[in-house]
Design a protein around this motif. Structure first.
Motif, mmCIF file in Angstrom:
data_model
loop_
_atom_site.group_PDB
_atom_site.id
_atom_site.type_symbol
_atom_site.label_atom_id
_atom_site.label_comp_id
_atom_site.label_asym_id
_atom_site.label_seq_id
_atom_site.Cartn_x
_atom_site.Cartn_y
_atom_site.Cartn_z
ATOM 1 N N PRO A 9 0.951 -1.644 0.369
ATOM 2 C CA PRO A 9 0.102 0.585 -0.158
ATOM 3 C C PRO A 9 0.721 1.290 0.087
ATOM 4 N N ASP A 39 -2.703 4.470 -3.600
ATOM 5 C CA ASP A 39 -4.179 4.562 -3.015
ATOM 6 C C ASP A 39 -4.068 6.096 -2.762
ATOM 7 N N LEU A 68 -5.251 3.185 4.917
ATOM 8 C CA LEU A 68 -4.909 1.928 4.194
ATOM 9 C C LEU A 68 -5.322 0.627 4.585
ATOM 10 N N ARG A 72 -5.184 -2.424 1.184
ATOM 11 C CA ARG A 72 -4.649 -4.009 1.241
ATOM 12 C C ARG A 72 -5.477 -4.489 0.228
ATOM 13 N N ASP A 88 4.239 -2.419 4.618
ATOM 14 C CA ASP A 88 3.709 -0.982 3.840
ATOM 15 C C ASP A 88 5.147 -0.441 3.105
ATOM 16 N N ARG A 185 -9.251 3.714 10.362
ATOM 17 C CA ARG A 185 -8.453 4.163 9.321
ATOM 18 C C ARG A 185 -7.134 3.973 10.941
#
Length: 334
Positions: A9, A39, A68, A72, A88, A185
């Protein structure tokens, strides 16, 4: 089809993504793919990702910002491997990490999630002198809630079947199933791992070694303690109805560990008032951390008290001393 997929991500990660990708492309196990999920980045992340996505090993998924958990989930939907790892875009994997987890999962058909210990690094990728050395065997649901041995979002490699067993699709979702709850989040990792423990028979087990390098950005976290606590409490409220007796037994102890964690992070940010408040709330919730980890608990209380009363210089000196001992190979108090 590749044996493994690694999901990366990436949100505004143009500065760190190249180093992350270099570590992933250096894996000794070669039958894998990498899926970068851009993202909704506003910096040059998309250009950096495109530079890597030039061959069959690396693929790029772009979407508007979903957080996140949403990144994913998009990566899981695109993944083809039977084992799915997460890294990450500011963290690093050691070269042998994927091979170790694939071997572990191949040999352990009851294990749904394999994880490793982690070395913490700073913004310049230097060792921070601290490591996460979690419990590896005999991991129960209580261990996940109290101490979360998985540790961080870049430590886990998960069997696809285990992810499919907890996936669902909200009525408004048009593109993919949810494994991670996109309404979170923060606390999205532990919510997912706890839901897997509560609803399936998959086991969690770790492998030896510090195979993940987990980056800690300086400062910033203590200002977000209210949001982090609210997210954690919402996770508890969401999962509690699945096993009320379990949460009645362990919830306060878990809350004490959560407050202690936030106290330690506030100490590292030299926020004395927040550190002391979090340490006191941990103490008032439960004595479980004191009984089971007395040194770490008392050190946290002491550091918070010194920081609040004397300012950041004494704490900074102690932190520098411990970090230097770690770099020279001496054992530090984690």
């Amino acid at each position: 089809m590749p044996v493994a997929s690694i999901i990366v991500p990436a949100f505004n990660a143009a500065q760190t993504l190249p180093e992350t990708m270099a570590s992933l492309l250096s894996q000794s196990f070669r039958d894998y793919e990498i899926i970068i999920v851009n993202d909704g980045s506003a910096d040059d992340t998309l250009d950096v990702a495109n530079a890597f996505a030039t061959g069959p090993r690396v693929r790029l998924v772009s979407q508007s910002n979903r957080g996140l958990a949403g990144a994913r989930n998009a990566g899981i939907a695109a993944a083809r491997g039977k084992y799915i790892g997460f890294c990450d875009a500011d963290d690093l994997w050691m070269p042998e990490k994927l091979a170790t987890h694939v071997r572990h999962l191949d040999r352990s058909p009851d294990v749904g999630l394999s994880y490793s210990g982690s070395e913490l690094i700073d913004i310049r990728s230097r060792p921070a002198g601290v490591s996460q050395k979690p419990k590896l065997k005999g991991v129960s649901m209580a261990h996940i809630l109290l101490r979360n041995p998985v540790g961080n979002g870049s430590a886990a490699v998960v069997r696809r079947e285990a992810l499919e067993d907890i996936a669902w699709r909200p009525g408004f979702e048009k593109t993919h199933d949810w494994v991670f709850d996109e309404t979170f989040r923060q606390s999205e990792d532990i919510e997912c791992w706890m839901r897997m423990m509560l609803t399936t028979d998959w086991q969690f087990e770790g492998v030896p070694g510090l195979l993940t390098r987990y980056r800690i950005a300086p400062g910033g976290l203590s200002a977000a303690t209210d949001r982090q606590l609210a997210s954690w409490e919402r996770m508890i409220a969401r999962l509690r109805p699945r096993n009320p007796a379990f949460f009645a037994r362990y919830e306060n102890a878990a809350r004490a560990y959560q407050f202690r964690y936030l106290a330690r992070r506030a100490v590292s940010s030299f926020d004395g008032d927040t550190a002391w408040d979090m340490a006191l709330q941990s103490w008032n919730c439960s004595r479980h951390p004191l009984v089971h980890e007395p040194a770490k608990t008392l050190t946290t209380l002491g550091a918070a008290a010194i920081l609040r009363l004397a300012g950041h210089k004494p704490v900074a000196c102690v932190a520098k001393f411990l970090a230097e001992r770690a770099r020279t190979g001496e054992r530090t108090l984690q």
